[in-house]
Design a protein around this motif. Structure first.
Motif, PDB file in Angstrom:
ATOM      1  N   VAL A  12       0.872  -1.173   0.000  1.00  0.00           N
ATOM      2  CA  VAL A  12       0.000   0.000   0.000  1.00  0.00           C
ATOM      3  C   VAL A  12       0.907   1.219   0.000  1.00  0.00           C
ATOM      4  N   THR A  13       0.823   2.020  -1.031  1.00  0.00           N
ATOM      5  CA  THR A  13       1.700   3.185  -1.138  1.00  0.00           C
ATOM      6  C   THR A  13       1.102   4.377  -0.399  1.00  0.00           C
ATOM      7  N   VAL A  14       1.913   5.415  -0.220  1.00  0.00           N
ATOM      8  CA  VAL A  14       1.433   6.624   0.436  1.00  0.00           C
ATOM      9  C   VAL A  14       0.343   7.267  -0.411  1.00  0.00           C
ATOM     10  N   ALA A  15      -0.543   7.994   0.239  1.00  0.00           N
ATOM     11  CA  ALA A  15      -1.661   8.621  -0.468  1.00  0.00           C
ATOM     12  C   ALA A  15      -1.174   9.770  -1.335  1.00  0.00           C
ATOM     13  N   THR A  16      -1.773   9.903  -2.517  1.00  0.00           N
ATOM     14  CA  THR A  16      -1.470  11.027  -3.401  1.00  0.00           C
ATOM     15  C   THR A  16      -2.671  11.936  -3.569  1.00  0.00           C
ATOM     16  N   THR A  28       1.106   9.156  -8.749  1.00  0.00           N
ATOM     17  CA  THR A  28       0.986   7.719  -8.529  1.00  0.00           C
ATOM     18  C   THR A  28       2.024   6.957  -9.337  1.00  0.00           C
ATOM     19  N   ARG A  32       4.939   4.589  -7.849  1.00  0.00           N
ATOM     20  CA  ARG A  32       5.067   3.191  -8.293  1.00  0.00           C
ATOM     21  C   ARG A  32       6.468   2.931  -8.836  1.00  0.00           C
ATOM     22  N   GLU A  70      -7.953   6.580  -3.551  1.00  0.00           N
ATOM     23  CA  GLU A  70      -7.532   5.656  -2.512  1.00  0.00           C
ATOM     24  C   GLU A  70      -7.240   4.269  -3.083  1.00  0.00           C
ATOM     25  N   ARG A  73      -3.696   3.046  -4.418  1.00  0.00           N
ATOM     26  CA  ARG A  73      -2.600   2.763  -3.485  1.00  0.00           C
ATOM     27  C   ARG A  73      -2.306   1.273  -3.342  1.00  0.00           C
ATOM     28  N   TYR A  74      -3.201   0.396  -3.815  1.00  0.00           N
ATOM     29  CA  TYR A  74      -3.096  -1.038  -3.529  1.00  0.00           C
ATOM     30  C   TYR A  74      -2.449  -1.792  -4.692  1.00  0.00           C
ATOM     31  N   THR A  96       7.891   5.914   0.674  1.00  0.00           N
ATOM     32  CA  THR A  96       6.791   5.879  -0.297  1.00  0.00           C
ATOM     33  C   THR A  96       5.813   4.741  -0.025  1.00  0.00           C
ATOM     34  N   ASP A 279      -6.470  -4.959   1.674  1.00  0.00           N
ATOM     35  CA  ASP A 279      -6.778  -4.929   0.246  1.00  0.00           C
ATOM     36  C   ASP A 279      -8.083  -5.645  -0.061  1.00  0.00           C
TER      37      ASP A 279
END
Length: 467
Positions: A12-16, A28, A32, A70, A73-74, A96, A279
């Motif tokens: 799960v990446t940080v929110a953009t 994003t 990635r 959101e 992010r997955y 990140t 997820d």
């Protein structure tokens, strides 16, 4: 022993930002790329909810558009990964990455039984096994599918169902109509998964004929998506994208949870619903927000899902994670199904008072409804009718929250088929409220009081009168 897929590494990446905008898509892609640099050269990221531009298109002009970002992010990590735990730890050290965790392999929520006991070869013409299907009968024994079958739409007419699990045999003699086969993932070659999926499909939407078993909603159209090759969250998301509001996704999976003992436990004690993992939770929320009814097996872990242990956030989960088993506006929106006992004497066996919680079934305030968790007669396995040809196999011992969940799905499909001819299909929230407000009440058993909630057994006649 049913084969299990490998564990899944989820990032799960940080929110953009919550909305999908051209700037958010560029950010994003940048995040990635950074995460890709942290992976072995033999591994790659796969966005669970698809490329950002396609996700934006799917959610444009919907209530989810303001929060669609959101989902970007997955990711699941595919390829030759080596030690998943070590790689997850390394990923979490990068700024990140908001979370990286390894999901245990998902398994079918089948209660312990003698696997694949094949009866003698089938006769020239398969007999009618309807007499063993008490779950079709009037309440309180069954869900009163026999009543619904005489009503317009009550055969599940026009409703589509997608079963998410491992494998199926859609060449079975009783599963050749109203089905679209496997439309995603790669079906496992394992006999255990294949029998399981075949049994599930036979309960819901097999063929309307004079042989074999009688289905709950034989005019519902059933398809399947396998978790093998794509993972459970991507399978759930893909199912949601292939359906319309009021259709149904069935999740026939559970996993070992935080109380499962990995030091040699041979049973499913401690297994819990898949929505525990972020997820999968996000994928279910995505489906429900699109108007899809999601029915999820509560699992066979014998767990009290109200226990405080489930309030503790695992250290590798995102910081904003919350306990999905606390019912309320922030829950997944899925219908959680527990396993209740059939009437004593069904098939000559006694599992306790009818509709009492079976000892393996998870329980708690979050559960919405129950189905028969033992003695379900359906397609597959071959202990009722066997022989060398799997297409003629039947069982009268399908069990677990595995057998309970398709009963609830069949009831919903029949109800939606009838309702489509009147006020129109019900929403996920309306269906869940209706299941809780009607049905044949749960009963108590020694050591299994009513406080161990699994909910009521659906009653189609009462559902129709109430809603």
């Amino acid at each position: 022993m049913t084969a299990v897929p490998p564990g899944e590494l989820i990032v799960v990446t940080v929110a953009t930002g919550p909305e999908i905008t051209p700037i958010a898509l560029r950010e994003t892609r940048s995040v990635r790329s950074r995460v890709d640099e942290l992976l072995p050269t033999t591994a790659h990221l796969v966005p669970i909810f698809g490329p950002g531009n396609r996700l934006a298109g799917r959610l444009a002009d919907t209530a989810q558009a303001p929060v669609a970002g959101e989902y970007l992010r997955y990711y699941s990590v595919h390829g030759e990964l080596g030690d998943l735990g070590e790689l997850a730890h390394r990923l979490r050290e990068d700024d990140t990455v908001a979370a990286a965790y390894v999901k245990p392999a998902a398994e079918p929520p089948l209660a312990p039984r003698a696997q694949n006991i094949v009866a003698p070869s089938a006769p020239a013409v398969t007999p009618d096994f309807r007499a063993g299907q008490g779950y079709l009968d009037a309440a309180p024994t069954g869900i009163d599918a026999v009543w619904a079958h005489d009503r317009p739409g009550g055969l599940g007419t026009g409703v589509r169902v997608i079963d998410v699990e491992g494998a199926w045999r859609f060449t079975h003699e009783d599963l050749r109509q109203n089905q679209g086969g496997v439309i995603g993932g790669t079906a496992s070659a394992d006999l255990g998964w294949r029998n399981h999926g075949t049994a599930v499909a036979g309960e819901i939407s097999g063929d309307l004929n004079a042989v074999g078993v009688t289905r709950i909603a034989p005019e519902a159209h059933i398809r399947a998506i396998s978790i093998f090759g794509i993972g459970s969250a991507a399978a759930i998301r893909s199912a949601a994208d292939a359906l319309d509001p009021g259709d149904i996704v069935l999740i026939e999976l559970h996993r070992p949870g935080p109380r499962f003992d990995y030091r040699g436990a041979a049973d499913q004690r401690g297994y819990i619903p898949v929505e525990w993992w972020p997820d999968d939770f996000a994928a279910i929320r995505y489906a429900v927000a699109r108007g899809i009814i999601v029915v999820e097996a509560a699992g066979n872990g014998g767990e009290n899902l109200d226990d405080a242990v489930y309030d503790t956030r695992p250290g590798d989960f995102p910081a904003g994670w919350h306990n999905p088993f606390r019912a309320g506006p922030a829950d997944s929106g899925a219908i959680l199904v527990g396993a209740g006992a059939p009437p004593p004497g069904t098939h000559g066996r006694d599992h306790g008072p009818a509709r009492s919680r079976l000892d393996f079934s998870n329980h708690g305030a979050r559960l919405d409804a129950q189905g028969w968790g033992r003695e379900v007669t359906t397609t597959g396995y071959g202990d009722l009718q066997g022989g060398p040809d799997e297409d003629l196999w039947y069982t009268d011992r399908f069990s677990g929250t595995s057998s309970a969940s398709p009963i609830v799905v069949g009831a919903i499909a029949a109800y939606q088929g009838m309702r489509a001819l009147g006020p129109g299909r019900a929403s996920p929230d309306q269906i869940r409220t209706l299941l809780r407000a009607t049905g044949s009440a749960q009963t108590a058993a020694p050591g299994r009081p009513l406080t161990q909630r699994i909910g009521t057994l659906p009653d189609l006649r009462a559902m129709t009168a109430h809603g």
